[in-house]
Design an enzyme around this catalytic site. Structure first.
Site, PDB file in Angstrom:
ATOM      1  N   ASP A   1      -6.804   4.577  -4.287  1.00  0.00           N
ATOM      2  CA  ASP A   1      -7.731   4.219  -3.213  1.00  0.00           C
ATOM      3  C   ASP A   1      -8.092   5.729  -2.826  1.00  0.00           C
ATOM      4  O   ASP A   1      -8.454   6.362  -3.619  1.00  0.00           O
ATOM      5  CB  ASP A   1      -6.441   3.843  -2.078  1.00  0.00           C
ATOM      6  CG  ASP A   1      -7.267   3.262  -0.856  1.00  0.00           C
ATOM      7  OD1 ASP A   1      -7.739   2.274  -0.742  1.00  0.00           O
ATOM      8  OD2 ASP A   1      -7.222   4.365   0.295  1.00  0.00           O
TER       9      ASP A   1
ATOM     10  N   LYS B   1       0.779  -1.187  -0.063  1.00  0.00           N
ATOM     11  CA  LYS B   1      -0.065  -0.004   0.031  1.00  0.00           C
ATOM     12  C   LYS B   1       0.864   1.259  -0.225  1.00  0.00           C
ATOM     13  O   LYS B   1       1.923   1.162   0.460  1.00  0.00           O
ATOM     14  CB  LYS B   1      -0.932   0.094   1.418  1.00  0.00           C
ATOM     15  CG  LYS B   1      -2.113   0.941   0.823  1.00  0.00           C
ATOM     16  CD  LYS B   1      -3.409   0.067   0.489  1.00  0.00           C
ATOM     17  CE  LYS B   1      -4.514   0.870   0.153  1.00  0.00           C
ATOM     18  NZ  LYS B   1      -5.597   0.186  -0.188  1.00  0.00           N
TER      19      LYS B   1
HETATM   20  P1  NDP Z   1     -12.802   7.837  -2.767  1.00  0.00           P
HETATM   21  O1  NDP Z   1     -11.677   8.989  -2.539  1.00  0.00           O
HETATM   22  O2  NDP Z   1     -13.244   7.974  -4.146  1.00  0.00           O
HETATM   23  O3  NDP Z   1     -14.204   8.378  -1.992  1.00  0.00           O
HETATM   24  C1  NDP Z   1     -13.955   8.215  -0.669  1.00  0.00           C
HETATM   25  C2  NDP Z   1     -15.143   8.632   0.201  1.00  0.00           C
HETATM   26  O4  NDP Z   1     -15.137   8.531   1.553  1.00  0.00           O
HETATM   27  C3  NDP Z   1     -15.607  10.323  -0.150  1.00  0.00           C
HETATM   28  O5  NDP Z   1     -16.855  10.231  -0.208  1.00  0.00           O
HETATM   29  C4  NDP Z   1     -14.964  11.005   0.882  1.00  0.00           C
HETATM   30  O6  NDP Z   1     -15.444  12.146   1.425  1.00  0.00           O
HETATM   31  C5  NDP Z   1     -15.185   9.807   2.105  1.00  0.00           C
HETATM   32  N1  NDP Z   1     -14.097  10.028   3.402  1.00  0.00           N
HETATM   33  C6  NDP Z   1     -12.873   9.821   2.937  1.00  0.00           C
HETATM   34  N2  NDP Z   1     -12.239   9.962   4.137  1.00  0.00           N
HETATM   35  C7  NDP Z   1     -13.151  10.293   5.070  1.00  0.00           C
HETATM   36  C8  NDP Z   1     -12.975  10.525   6.605  1.00  0.00           C
HETATM   37  N3  NDP Z   1     -11.712  10.755   6.994  1.00  0.00           N
HETATM   38  N4  NDP Z   1     -14.205  10.708   7.209  1.00  0.00           N
HETATM   39  C9  NDP Z   1     -15.270  10.833   6.405  1.00  0.00           C
HETATM   40  N5  NDP Z   1     -15.618  10.347   5.247  1.00  0.00           N
HETATM   41  C10 NDP Z   1     -14.268  10.180   4.286  1.00  0.00           C
HETATM   42  O7  NDP Z   1     -12.407   6.602  -2.185  1.00  0.00           O
HETATM   43  P2  NDP Z   1     -12.587   5.080  -2.373  1.00  0.00           P
HETATM   44  O8  NDP Z   1     -14.120   4.946  -2.634  1.00  0.00           O
HETATM   45  O9  NDP Z   1     -11.903   4.350  -3.433  1.00  0.00           O
HETATM   46  O10 NDP Z   1     -12.306   4.369  -1.121  1.00  0.00           O
HETATM   47  C11 NDP Z   1     -13.297   4.109  -0.107  1.00  0.00           C
HETATM   48  C12 NDP Z   1     -12.835   3.205   1.043  1.00  0.00           C
HETATM   49  O11 NDP Z   1     -12.903   2.108   0.251  1.00  0.00           O
HETATM   50  C13 NDP Z   1     -11.403   3.244   1.661  1.00  0.00           C
HETATM   51  O12 NDP Z   1     -11.272   2.781   2.906  1.00  0.00           O
HETATM   52  C14 NDP Z   1     -10.442   2.410   0.553  1.00  0.00           C
HETATM   53  O13 NDP Z   1      -9.452   2.139   1.342  1.00  0.00           O
HETATM   54  C15 NDP Z   1     -11.610   1.351   0.330  1.00  0.00           C
HETATM   55  N6  NDP Z   1     -11.673   0.440  -0.938  1.00  0.00           N
HETATM   56  C16 NDP Z   1     -11.235   0.949  -2.034  1.00  0.00           C
HETATM   57  C17 NDP Z   1     -10.803   0.281  -3.384  1.00  0.00           C
HETATM   58  C18 NDP Z   1     -10.970   0.982  -4.593  1.00  0.00           C
HETATM   59  O14 NDP Z   1     -10.810  -0.041  -5.535  1.00  0.00           O
HETATM   60  N7  NDP Z   1     -10.918   2.315  -4.698  1.00  0.00           N
HETATM   61  C19 NDP Z   1     -10.800  -1.150  -2.965  1.00  0.00           C
HETATM   62  C20 NDP Z   1     -10.960  -1.688  -1.593  1.00  0.00           C
HETATM   63  C21 NDP Z   1     -11.290  -0.950  -0.668  1.00  0.00           C
HETATM   64  P3  NDP Z   1     -14.787  13.592   1.153  1.00  0.00           P
HETATM   65  O15 NDP Z   1     -14.692  13.565  -0.531  1.00  0.00           O
HETATM   66  O16 NDP Z   1     -15.346  14.718   2.001  1.00  0.00           O
HETATM   67  O17 NDP Z   1     -13.307  13.307   1.307  1.00  0.00           O
HETATM   68  O1  2IT Z   2      -8.087  -1.522  -0.630  1.00  0.00           O
HETATM   69  C1  2IT Z   2      -7.700  -1.709  -1.936  1.00  0.00           C
HETATM   70  O2  2IT Z   2      -8.054  -3.031  -2.105  1.00  0.00           O
HETATM   71  C2  2IT Z   2      -7.703  -0.928  -2.992  1.00  0.00           C
HETATM   72  N1  2IT Z   2      -7.493   0.368  -2.962  1.00  0.00           N
HETATM   73  C3  2IT Z   2      -7.554  -1.592  -4.492  1.00  0.00           C
HETATM   74  C4  2IT Z   2      -5.971  -2.024  -4.575  1.00  0.00           C
HETATM   75  C5  2IT Z   2      -5.725  -2.459  -6.050  1.00  0.00           C
HETATM   76  O3  2IT Z   2      -4.721  -2.725  -6.329  1.00  0.00           O
HETATM   77  O4  2IT Z   2      -6.849  -2.411  -7.056  1.00  0.00           O
END
Ligand code: NDP
Ligand code: 2IT
Length: 445
Positions: free
Chosen positions: A167, A127
């Site tokens: 992420d 990561k």
């Molecule tokens: P994005 O940046 O696309 O979206 C994040 C969302 O969460 C936004 O709405 C953001 O609001 C909100 N957010 C972020 N930080 C905080 C905080 N500290 N408190 C409250 N709200 C918060 O990220 P992703 O959708 O990609 O990721 C979301 C989660 O999913 C994370 O935990 C990530 O690790 C996990 N994840 C992502 C994957 C991926 O493929 N993208 C895969 C597996 C897991 P704001 O805009 O106000 O910051």
């Molecule tokens: O938390 C996760 O699994 C991710 N942010 C996606 C990682 C990836 O390599 O697609």
């Protein structure tokens, strides 16, 4: 925990990583699940696999200097934790958020190792990230930051070495700038990042994959308790990549999604969330979720993101960030009749909230299993890049669905095999055993 060896491991990890709260939380949760594993496989203790698995193989911390639109030099801190390569090249996202620190990158990397093992694909875990805040930055500032970040990181990457992706705060736009800089420095067009744009080697369905995969996994788990998304009321925290496509798939399966959020607050729409509006606000205009209530007059906006857990629902899908559901929030969910929490985010539920939910019979779909669809589809993107052949959306989606169903099956089988109480322990065990076996067979690494 009654196993003396595991207790000792907990003490060691605390002593060696003081003040790394999130990291210790993630490690402790895994260790606490492992008693039945160590009872069955004494060879893991003999070879000291656990102490080795907890220690990242490599941790890189670097300065990222860049120039803002005013011509001022700015400095951020970049990270890449290459956690474990026992079953494949390091693989995992990059997070840009002001809260990023070593503890957070380590907890994410550690969780990624087991999540990636669960996918059944040859992917190690890692990561990265930076304490850079993309909010309020211009397009050119984002580009210059990404270029500077990659100017250091490139030397540690490679399509068979370490393959980052997105992420929080890193989506297709940032991956594009990172990829462009890697290609420029290395003079090499390879699948060194995933989540790429479709015009230069990205995979169809990668954008949707984490959210879709979450709903596929939860749907499987719900079948076992005779429930489904059809007619269910759903609350989804966040409104980013994972939340948006979880919403889309839940709606396709007949659910009514009534609330979504960002870090400032949440919207409640009694008519069900209009996803086109969410996409327009968040993906196109990059605005706050508050705007939704300006467009849909029956909807209301509430300040404060945690209030979302007070909204009555059958299924809660935390898709924002770590530690967003505390014990108090879990109490509210239970009181309002919630029967399932599906973790789209990494570690969104605190240990005491998970304990409470499980004690009250709530089905908890743990992040390592439930949100593995994103990285799994990244694995499929790597395969397409290596073959130099793109697959159709149907092909990728059907493979994603099969992977999520398999993860569920493996976890359900572990529940029977080890006599476990939840999918939380099962996901930890299945992921751990796979990596531990590979390490054992490769000698002292
Ligand atoms: P994005 O940046 O696309 O979206 C994040 C969302 O969460 C936004 O709405 C953001 O609001 C909100 N957010 C972020 N930080 C905080 C905080 N500290 N408190 C409250 N709200 C918060 O990220 P992703 O959708 O990609 O990721 C979301 C989660 O999913 C994370 O935990 C990530 O690790 C996990 N994840 C992502 C994957 C991926 O493929 N993208 C895969 C597996 C897991 P704001 O805009 O106000 O910051
Ligand atoms: O938390 C996760 O699994 C991710 N942010 C996606 C990682 C990836 O390599 O697609």
């Amino acid at each position: 925990m009654s196993n003396v060896y595991l207790e000792k491991m907990c003490e060691i990890v605390k002593a060696r990583n003081p003040h790394e709260e999130e990291f210790l939380q993630a490690v402790t949760e895994v260790i606490e699940s492992l008693e039945p594993v160590f009872a069955r496989y004494p060879e893991f203790e003999e070879a000291n696999i656990l102490e080795r698995i907890i220690e990242p193989e490599r941790q890189i911390i670097f300065r990222v200097s860049w120039v803002d639109d005013q011509g001022k030099v700015r400095v951020n801190r970049g990270y890449r934790v290459q956690y474990n390569s026992a079953i494949g090249p390091y693989k995992g996202g990059i997070r840009f958020h002001p809260s990023v620190n070593l503890s957070i990158v380590k907890f994410l990397g550690f969780s990624q190792v087991f999540k990636n093992a669960l996918t059944g694909l040859p992917l190690g875990g890692g990561k990265g990230g930076a304490d850079f805040d993309p909010k309020g930055k211009s397009e050119m500032e984002i580009m210059r930051f990404c270029q500077s970040f990659m100017t250091e990181l490139y030397r540690h990457l490679g399509p068979d070495t370490d393959v980052p992706a997105g992420d929080i705060g890193v989506g297709a736009r940032e991956v594009g700038y990172l990829f462009g800089q890697y290609k420029r420095i290395c003079n090499e067009f390879t699948g060194v990042l995933t989540g790429k744009g479709l015009s230069y080697g990205g995979s169809l369905v990668r954008k949707e994959a984490t959210g879709f995969g979450l709903v596929y996994f939860v749907n499987e788990a719900l079948k076992a308790i005779n429930k489904s998304f059809d007619q269910a009321t759903v609350v989804i925290s966040g409104s980013g990549n994972v939340a948006t496509y979880a919403c889309q798939k839940a709606q396709e399966l007949g659910a009514k999604v009534v609330a979504m959020s960002d870090s400032n607050g949440y919207i409640y729409d009694p008519n069900g969330i209009n996803l086109d509006t969410i996409k327009e606000i968040k993906e196109v205009k990059r605005q706050r979720i508050k705007e939704y209530a300006q467009i849909h007059k029956d909807a209301r906006y509430y300040e404060g993101s945690r209030g979302i857990w007070q909204v009555p629902c059958h299924i809660a899908l935390p898709c924002a960030t770590q530690n967003e559901i505390y014990e108090e929030d879990a109490k509210a969910l239970i009181k309002n009749g919630c029967y399932c929490v599906g973790e789209g985010a990494n570690m969104p539920t605190t240990p005491s909230a998970i304990k409470l939910l499980l004690e009250h019979g709530v089905l908890v779909a743990p992040g390592k299993a439930a949100n593995a669809g994103g990285v799994a589809t990244s694995g499929l993107e790597m395969t397409q890049n290596s073959q130099r052949l793109p697959w159709s959306a149907e092909e990728v989606d059907s493979r994603l669905r099969a992977i999520m169903c398999n993860i569920y099956k493996d976890c359900a089988a572990a529940i029977d095999e080890y006599g476990l109480g939840s999918l939380v322990e099962a996901a930890n065990i299945v992921g751990f055993v796979k990596v531990a076996r590979a390490m054992l067979e490769q000698g002292v690494i």
